[in-house]
Motif scaffolding. Structure first.
Motif, short mmCIF file in Angstrom:
data_model
loop_
_atom_site.label_atom_id
_atom_site.label_comp_id
_atom_site.label_asym_id
_atom_site.label_seq_id
_atom_site.Cartn_x
_atom_site.Cartn_y
_atom_site.Cartn_z
N ALA A 91 0.94 -1.18 -0.08
CA ALA A 91 0.04 -0.07 -0.22
C ALA A 91 0.89 1.21 0.03
CB ALA A 91 -0.81 0.00 1.31
N VAL A 92 0.19 2.31 -0.18
CA VAL A 92 0.73 3.69 0.08
C VAL A 92 0.53 4.00 1.30
CG1 VAL A 92 1.11 6.05 -0.47
CG2 VAL A 92 0.49 4.34 -2.16
N TYR A 93 1.53 4.18 2.30
CA TYR A 93 1.50 4.63 3.67
C TYR A 93 1.51 6.08 3.98
CZ TYR A 93 1.55 -0.43 5.07
OH TYR A 93 1.21 -1.69 4.91
N TYR A 94 0.79 6.60 4.70
CA TYR A 94 0.70 8.00 5.02
C TYR A 94 0.61 8.29 6.45
CZ TYR A 94 -1.59 8.45 0.29
OH TYR A 94 -1.60 8.32 -1.17
N CYS A 95 1.36 9.42 6.94
CA CYS A 95 1.59 9.91 7.93
C CYS A 95 0.48 11.05 8.34
CB CYS A 95 3.10 10.69 8.29
SG CYS A 95 3.22 11.29 9.76
N ASN A 96 -0.08 10.91 9.59
CA ASN A 96 -1.47 11.66 9.82
C ASN A 96 -1.42 12.56 10.91
OD1 ASN A 96 -4.18 11.51 11.44
ND2 ASN A 96 -4.50 12.15 9.11
N ARG A 97 -1.85 13.68 11.10
CA ARG A 97 -2.11 14.61 12.49
C ARG A 97 -3.77 14.78 12.27
NH1 ARG A 97 -1.29 20.43 14.39
NH2 ARG A 97 -2.18 21.04 12.51
N PHE A 98 -4.29 14.58 13.21
CA PHE A 98 -5.67 14.88 13.35
C PHE A 98 -6.00 16.05 14.43
CE2 PHE A 98 -10.15 14.87 12.84
CZ PHE A 98 -11.04 14.78 13.82
N VAL A 99 -6.51 17.06 14.16
CA VAL A 99 -6.80 18.12 15.19
C VAL A 99 -8.17 17.98 15.50
CG1 VAL A 99 -6.77 20.63 15.58
CG2 VAL A 99 -5.00 19.46 13.95
N VAL A 100 -8.40 17.68 16.82
CA VAL A 100 -9.61 17.31 17.22
C VAL A 100 -10.65 18.81 17.08
CG1 VAL A 100 -11.06 16.70 19.22
CG2 VAL A 100 -8.86 15.49 18.58
N ARG A 101 -10.00 19.71 17.74
CA ARG A 101 -10.61 21.17 17.78
C ARG A 101 -11.38 21.51 16.56
NH1 ARG A 101 -8.86 26.10 17.31
NH2 ARG A 101 -6.80 25.58 17.19
N THR A 102 -10.68 21.46 15.27
CA THR A 102 -11.12 21.95 14.00
C THR A 102 -11.37 20.82 13.09
OG1 THR A 102 -8.73 21.81 13.32
CG2 THR A 102 -9.50 23.96 14.62
N LEU A 103 -11.30 19.51 13.53
CA LEU A 103 -11.70 18.46 12.68
C LEU A 103 -10.85 18.43 11.41
CD1 LEU A 103 -15.58 18.26 12.89
CD2 LEU A 103 -13.79 17.03 14.51
N GLN A 104 -9.55 18.89 11.46
CA GLN A 104 -8.61 18.99 10.40
C GLN A 104 -7.57 17.91 10.47
OE1 GLN A 104 -6.20 22.62 10.29
NE2 GLN A 104 -4.80 21.65 9.28
N ASN A 105 -7.62 17.32 9.12
CA ASN A 105 -6.53 16.24 8.83
C ASN A 105 -5.50 16.60 8.27
OD1 ASN A 105 -7.11 13.43 9.75
ND2 ASN A 105 -9.11 13.78 8.55
N ASP A 106 -4.23 16.68 8.50
CA ASP A 106 -2.92 16.93 7.96
C ASP A 106 -2.42 15.72 7.10
OD1 ASP A 106 -2.73 19.36 10.24
OD2 ASP A 106 -3.25 19.85 8.18
N TRP A 107 -1.91 15.52 6.03
CA TRP A 107 -1.32 14.12 5.41
C TRP A 107 0.01 14.66 4.88
CZ3 TRP A 107 -4.20 10.06 6.29
CH2 TRP A 107 -5.68 10.01 6.50
N GLY A 108 0.84 13.32 4.92
CA GLY A 108 1.98 13.59 4.17
C GLY A 108 1.83 12.99 2.95
N GLN A 109 2.87 13.21 2.00
CA GLN A 109 2.89 12.67 0.53
C GLN A 109 2.59 11.27 0.25
OE1 GLN A 109 5.59 13.07 1.86
NE2 GLN A 109 6.84 11.72 1.14
N GLY A 110 2.87 10.44 1.39
CA GLY A 110 2.81 8.99 1.22
C GLY A 110 4.17 8.47 0.85
N THR A 111 4.27 7.21 1.18
CA THR A 111 5.35 6.25 0.70
C THR A 111 5.28 4.83 0.56
OG1 THR A 111 7.82 5.78 1.31
CG2 THR A 111 6.05 5.40 3.17
N GLN A 112 5.50 4.61 -0.55
CA GLN A 112 5.08 3.25 -1.27
C GLN A 112 5.68 2.03 -0.51
OE1 GLN A 112 2.79 2.35 -3.90
NE2 GLN A 112 2.99 0.38 -3.10
N VAL A 113 4.95 0.98 -0.18
CA VAL A 113 5.71 -0.19 0.50
C VAL A 113 4.85 -1.17 -0.45
CG1 VAL A 113 5.22 -1.80 2.39
CG2 VAL A 113 5.56 0.49 2.86
N THR A 114 5.92 -2.18 -1.06
CA THR A 114 5.54 -3.48 -1.63
C THR A 114 6.12 -4.62 -1.16
OG1 THR A 114 5.58 -1.64 -3.85
CG2 THR A 114 5.59 -4.25 -4.42
N VAL A 115 5.21 -5.43 -1.15
CA VAL A 115 5.66 -6.88 -0.63
C VAL A 115 5.57 -7.77 -1.38
CG1 VAL A 115 5.54 -8.41 1.50
CG2 VAL A 115 5.09 -5.93 1.94
N SER A 116 6.72 -8.32 -2.05
CA SER A 116 6.45 -9.42 -3.08
C SER A 116 7.71 -9.97 -3.30
CB SER A 116 6.20 -8.42 -4.44
OG SER A 116 6.17 -9.33 -5.51
#
Length: 117
Positions: A91-116
């Motif tokens: 999958a593409v894995y994303y880092c996340n910060r969720f701000v409860v007060r404003t219901l805001q989600n912040d995301w990184g650009q993602g990093t691909q993980v392939t298991v094969s």
């Protein structure tokens, strides 16, 4: 706010990877941090969350006992250690910060993980 993931790549089944997410632009130690993942055609799913204090992390059932989330508040970085990887972890894995007060989600650009083989 900036979240920058690194550490993804191609790994054989049973292998390990360690993802990192460097955070900036906010007071890192005030927020819980999470890792999500997404595959094409599916919704983004929560993998793990670590509270601001670093204890009592939450894990999705599918990764429990294989993945470990941790953080360094000194380095403003959250990690995801992934062991015994399976093809379904691809999958593409994303880092996340969720701000409860404003219901805001912040995301990184993602990093691909392939298991094969």
């Amino acid at each position: 706010v900036q979240l920058v993931e690194s550490g993804g790549g191609l790994v054989q089944p049973g292998g390990s990877l360690r993802l990192s997410c460097a955070a900036s632009g906010f007071t890192f130690n005030n927020f819980a941090m999470s890792w999500f993942r997404q595959t094409p055609g599916k919704e983004r799913e929560l993998v793990a969350t670590i509270p601001s204090g670093g204890t009592s992390a939450y894990y999705a059932q599918s990764v429990k006992d294989r993945f470990t989330i941790s953080r360094s508040n000194a380095k403003n970085t959250v990690y995801l250690q992934m062991n015994n990887l399976k093809p379904e972890d691809t999958a593409v894995y994303y880092c996340n910060r969720f701000v409860v007060r404003t219901l805001q989600n912040d995301w990184g650009q993602g990093t691909q993980v392939t298991v094969s083989s």
